[in-house]
Design an enzyme around this catalytic site. Structure first.
Site, PDB file in Angstrom:
ATOM      1  N   GLY A 106       0.782  -0.994   0.140  1.00 11.94           N
ATOM      2  CA  GLY A 106      -0.079  -0.001   0.107  1.00 11.94           C
ATOM      3  C   GLY A 106       1.055   1.268   0.007  1.00 11.94           C
ATOM      4  CB  SER A 107       3.009   3.043  -1.505  1.00 10.51           C
ATOM      5  OG  SER A 107       3.158   1.610  -2.346  1.00 10.51           O
ATOM      6  NE  ARG A 108       0.793  10.513  -2.620  1.00 14.26           N
ATOM      7  CZ  ARG A 108      -0.214  11.529  -2.456  1.00 14.26           C
ATOM      8  NH1 ARG A 108      -1.092  11.515  -1.566  1.00 14.26           N
ATOM      9  NH2 ARG A 108       0.193  12.644  -3.208  1.00 14.26           N
TER      10      ARG A 108
END
Length: 225
Positions: free
Chosen positions: A193-195
């Site tokens: 989960g990230s960007r």
């Protein structure tokens, strides 16, 4: 498609923990109930299988994509959704105004990251930080993150930043300053989960809109002037 080598240890750990939980639960249920506990055990097994399969899926690496090679194109480094397109003051490297484009990767997206342009890696810096939700705009400056810039043959630079999310445990970056960058070539990944944020010149010709679904190595975010 294949499983990224960074996932071997995680997948093995998840599988081991799930098996231990199921075995322990079976022993406990047998000790407490004489019968009618098979549904509980079956439910635990189903959940365990789902978790293991999800872990395997998370570390998948696509191999059948046709990498976009276009003049002046900035190609997405990540799969996900466009969650920000705005003019910002970039305070870490350029120290001027830039267009920020952010791609949010959910826990179900491919989490490998690829170079957005050809050139030479001109900047790499890791920052420890918080574990805010990666979709939060403040996560770009407050969360654990790794910033990197690539300078192309015309002297143009693109800064991009791996930002860890609330589920992330580690940012992986496999390059250093001076390394050659090739669009579509892997430079790292973010676990769980990230960007990824991109900082482009103000005159860049933006090709995406808010909410667009983006494919790494394929989708063009913008064209440099």
């Amino acid at each position: 498609m294949y499983i990224h080598k960074k996932g071997y240890g995680v997948i093995a750990t998840v599988f081991t923990v799930i098996v231990l939980i199921i075995v322990s639960a079976a022993m406990l249920l047998n000790a407490v109930f004489e019968n009618n506990h098979w549904m509980i055990l079956a439910g635990l097994i189903i959940i365990g299988v789902i978790v293991v399969v999800w872990s395997i899926t998370f570390f998948r690496v696509p191999t059948n994509r046709k990498i976009t090679h276009e003049a002046n194109a900035v190609v997405s480094s990540a799969d996900g959704e466009i969650v920000a397109i705005e003019e910002v003051e970039e305070k870490e490297y350029f120290h001027d105004k830039r267009i920020q484009i952010s791609v949010f990767m959910s826990a179900y997206d491919v989490h490998v990251n690829w170079f957005p342009i050809d050139g030479v890696v001109s900047y790499v810096k890791y920052h420890p930080g918080k574990k805010m939700f990666a979709i939060n705009p403040k996560s770009s400056e407050l969360n654990e993150r790794n910033s990197m810039a690539v300078r192309d043959e015309k002297g143009r630079e693109v800064l991009f930043r791996q930002v860890a999310g609330v589920m992330a445990r580690r940012i992986v970056c496999n390059v250093k300053e001076g390394d050659k960058a090739e669009v579509g070539k892997e430079f790292g990944m973010i676990k769980f989960g990230s960007r990824v944020d991109f900082f482009l010149p103000l005159d860049a010709d933006i090709q995406v809109e808010m909410g667009d679904d983006i494919t790494g190595q394929v989708s063009v975010l913008a064209y440099l002037k």
